[in-house]
Design a protein around this motif. Structure first.
Motif, PDB file in Angstrom:
ATOM      1  N   UNK A 142       0.823  -1.205   0.000  1.00 15.09           N
ATOM      2  CA  UNK A 142       0.000   0.000   0.000  1.00 15.09           C
ATOM      3  C   UNK A 142       0.862   1.263   0.000  1.00 15.09           C
ATOM      4  N   UNK A 143       1.970   1.216   0.723  1.00 16.40           N
ATOM      5  CA  UNK A 143       2.855   2.377   0.762  1.00 16.40           C
ATOM      6  C   UNK A 143       3.419   2.673  -0.627  1.00 16.40           C
ATOM      7  N   UNK A 144       3.751   1.634  -1.377  1.00 15.38           N
ATOM      8  CA  UNK A 144       4.254   1.839  -2.734  1.00 15.38           C
ATOM      9  C   UNK A 144       3.179   2.436  -3.639  1.00 15.38           C
ATOM     10  N   UNK A 145       1.963   1.983  -3.472  1.00 14.11           N
ATOM     11  CA  UNK A 145       0.844   2.528  -4.256  1.00 14.11           C
ATOM     12  C   UNK A 145       0.632   3.992  -3.902  1.00 14.11           C
ATOM     13  N   UNK A 146       0.613   4.301  -2.614  1.00  6.86           N
ATOM     14  CA  UNK A 146       0.422   5.700  -2.190  1.00  6.86           C
ATOM     15  C   UNK A 146       1.520   6.580  -2.772  1.00  6.86           C
ATOM     16  N   UNK A 147       2.768   6.129  -2.635  1.00 11.05           N
ATOM     17  CA  UNK A 147       3.887   6.953  -3.060  1.00 11.05           C
ATOM     18  C   UNK A 147       3.923   7.174  -4.560  1.00 11.05           C
ATOM     19  N   UNK A 148       3.344   6.256  -5.336  1.00 10.13           N
ATOM     20  CA  UNK A 148       3.336   6.391  -6.785  1.00 10.13           C
ATOM     21  C   UNK A 148       2.174   7.235  -7.265  1.00 10.13           C
ATOM     22  N   UNK A 149       0.970   6.922  -6.807  1.00  9.99           N
ATOM     23  CA  UNK A 149      -0.222   7.602  -7.312  1.00  9.99           C
ATOM     24  C   UNK A 149      -0.457   8.960  -6.650  1.00  9.99           C
ATOM     25  N   UNK A 150      -0.111   9.088  -5.384  1.00 11.94           N
ATOM     26  CA  UNK A 150      -0.393  10.339  -4.666  1.00 11.94           C
ATOM     27  C   UNK A 150       0.836  10.758  -3.858  1.00 11.94           C
ATOM     28  N   UNK A 151       1.937  11.055  -4.520  1.00 12.80           N
ATOM     29  CA  UNK A 151       3.191  11.313  -3.807  1.00 12.80           C
ATOM     30  C   UNK A 151       3.150  12.545  -2.910  1.00 12.80           C
ATOM     31  N   UNK A 152       2.269  13.500  -3.200  1.00 16.77           N
ATOM     32  CA  UNK A 152       2.205  14.723  -2.410  1.00 16.77           C
ATOM     33  C   UNK A 152       1.239  14.623  -1.236  1.00 16.77           C
ATOM     34  N   UNK A 153       0.451  13.553  -1.178  1.00 18.89           N
ATOM     35  CA  UNK A 153      -0.581  13.432  -0.146  1.00 18.89           C
ATOM     36  C   UNK A 153       0.009  12.882   1.151  1.00 18.89           C
ATOM     37  N   UNK A 165      -0.049  10.406   4.456  1.00 17.26           N
ATOM     38  CA  UNK A 165      -0.359   8.982   4.535  1.00 17.26           C
ATOM     39  C   UNK A 165      -1.850   8.763   4.743  1.00 17.26           C
ATOM     40  N   UNK A 166      -2.447   9.552   5.627  1.00 12.01           N
ATOM     41  CA  UNK A 166      -3.876   9.392   5.901  1.00 12.01           C
ATOM     42  C   UNK A 166      -4.711   9.697   4.667  1.00 12.01           C
ATOM     43  N   UNK A 167      -4.358  10.776   3.965  1.00 10.25           N
ATOM     44  CA  UNK A 167      -5.115  11.151   2.773  1.00 10.25           C
ATOM     45  C   UNK A 167      -4.948  10.113   1.677  1.00 10.25           C
ATOM     46  N   UNK A 168      -3.710   9.645   1.449  1.00 11.37           N
ATOM     47  CA  UNK A 168      -3.458   8.649   0.411  1.00 11.37           C
ATOM     48  C   UNK A 168      -4.161   7.336   0.732  1.00 11.37           C
ATOM     49  N   UNK A 169      -4.147   6.952   2.008  1.00 12.97           N
ATOM     50  CA  UNK A 169      -4.828   5.738   2.420  1.00 12.97           C
ATOM     51  C   UNK A 169      -6.328   5.840   2.135  1.00 12.97           C
ATOM     52  N   UNK A 170      -6.892   7.007   2.411  1.00 16.34           N
ATOM     53  CA  UNK A 170      -8.307   7.212   2.144  1.00 16.34           C
ATOM     54  C   UNK A 170      -8.620   7.151   0.653  1.00 16.34           C
ATOM     55  N   UNK A 171      -7.739   7.705  -0.168  1.00 18.17           N
ATOM     56  CA  UNK A 171      -7.972   7.672  -1.611  1.00 18.17           C
ATOM     57  C   UNK A 171      -7.902   6.243  -2.137  1.00 18.17           C
ATOM     58  N   UNK A 172      -6.992   5.436  -1.588  1.00 17.48           N
ATOM     59  CA  UNK A 172      -6.912   4.045  -2.003  1.00 17.48           C
ATOM     60  C   UNK A 172      -8.178   3.292  -1.601  1.00 17.48           C
ATOM     61  N   UNK A 173      -8.664   3.505  -0.404  1.00 15.33           N
ATOM     62  CA  UNK A 173      -9.894   2.835   0.024  1.00 15.33           C
ATOM     63  C   UNK A 173     -11.061   3.234  -0.878  1.00 15.33           C
ATOM     64  N   UNK A 174     -11.119   4.513  -1.248  1.00 19.63           N
ATOM     65  CA  UNK A 174     -12.190   4.981  -2.129  1.00 19.63           C
ATOM     66  C   UNK A 174     -12.089   4.334  -3.504  1.00 19.63           C
ATOM     67  N   UNK A 175     -10.866   4.244  -4.027  1.00 22.38           N
ATOM     68  CA  UNK A 175     -10.672   3.617  -5.333  1.00 22.38           C
ATOM     69  C   UNK A 175     -11.125   2.169  -5.314  1.00 22.38           C
TER      70      UNK A 175
END
Length: 261
Positions: free
Chosen positions: A65-76, A78-88
């Motif tokens: 999940x950390x790799x996904x966050x860092x690739x798709x939402x590098x500026x977000x 951790x909490x925001x990126x995690x939320x975006x992944x859950x939404x996706x």
């Protein structure tokens, strides 16, 4: 075509038999445009984060999940990126079982999902094997497989490296295929493959060379000269340059007057 299916999936993770029957036939298209289909029907997937998640897994394979966050939402955060992944993932609804393998903190596409980029990798591998082993049956992939860019309408920065790697792979494969077809005296197909390479990159000299060589091998001097003049005109107009001496040498005996040496 036959051969080992190549792709970034590492083979890990299993799903139940009912889910296994569901994801038979799911296919992701990334070359030319985004498309997701199941058997004979398109599957609606929301644009944005959900499509990007599927594309990322198709190209990179198993990711944390950390790799996904860092690739798709590098500026977000951790909490925001995690939320975006859950939404996706939530937006996939029932298709989540069809598409995703989520196991031990890592995500991947489900094992039987097919991806057109993996078909391209297979074709490139088979073509290279055919060149390396003359005793094997020649591999003749469909030229159309090499024709499209990776998600050309997307402007995501994380795609730049993948897009260029695939573009170079397509170009080298088309040129190699053209040369192989010339050796087998399939001149029309050889010209088609070489012209496809020119279409991908009109300023690529080796692509023009492949077209010229195919025409000359068939004895079509006028066609070879026409392609040479196309290349020379493009270079003059767009690069303020001339083709290399080695390209001139292919047609020099037919040019009047001959270029300076």
């Amino acid at each position: 075509m036959t051969g080992l299916r190549m792709g970034p999936h590492d083979g890990g993770g299993t799903m139940g038999s009912s889910a296994g029957s569901l994801h038979r036939g799911a296919r992701v298209q990334l070359l030319g445009r985004w498309r997701l289909s199941f058997i004979d029907s398109d599957l609606a997937v929301p644009a944005g984060s959900t499509q990007k998640l599927i594309a990322l897994l198709a190209l990179r394979g198993s990711l944390s999940r950390a790799q996904i966050w860092g690739t798709l939402w590098p500026e977000a955060s951790t909490a925001h990126a995690s939320g975006r992944l859950r939404t996706a993932m939530w937006r996939l609804a029932d298709s989540r079982l069809l598409l995703l393998d989520d196991d031990h903190g890592r995500m991947n596409l489900a094992p039987r999902v097919q991806v057109d980029v993996w078909d391209l990798y297979n074709a490139v591998a088979e073509l290279a094997h055919g060149d390396a082993d003359s005793s094997s049956a020649p591999a003749h992939p469909e030229i159309s497989l090499f024709g499209a860019d990776l998600l050309p309408d997307w402007d995501d920065e994380w795609l730049v490296t993948d897009r260029e790697r695939i573009r170079q792979m397509r170009l080298h494969s088309l040129e190699s295929l053209s040369a192989q077809l010339v050796r087998e005296r399939h001149f029309g197909a050889a010209v088609e493959a070489a012209l496809a390479a020119v279409s991908v990159d009109p300023l690529r000299e080796s692509a023009h060379r492949a077209v010229i060589c195919a025409h000359l091998a068939e004895g079509n001097t006028a066609e070879a000269l026409r392609q040479f003049h196309i290349c020379r005109t493009l270079y003059a107009q767009q690069l303020n340059a001339v083709p290399s001496r080695s390209l001139y040498s292919l047609v020099s005996e037919f040019l009047v007057p001959r270029p300076d040496t």
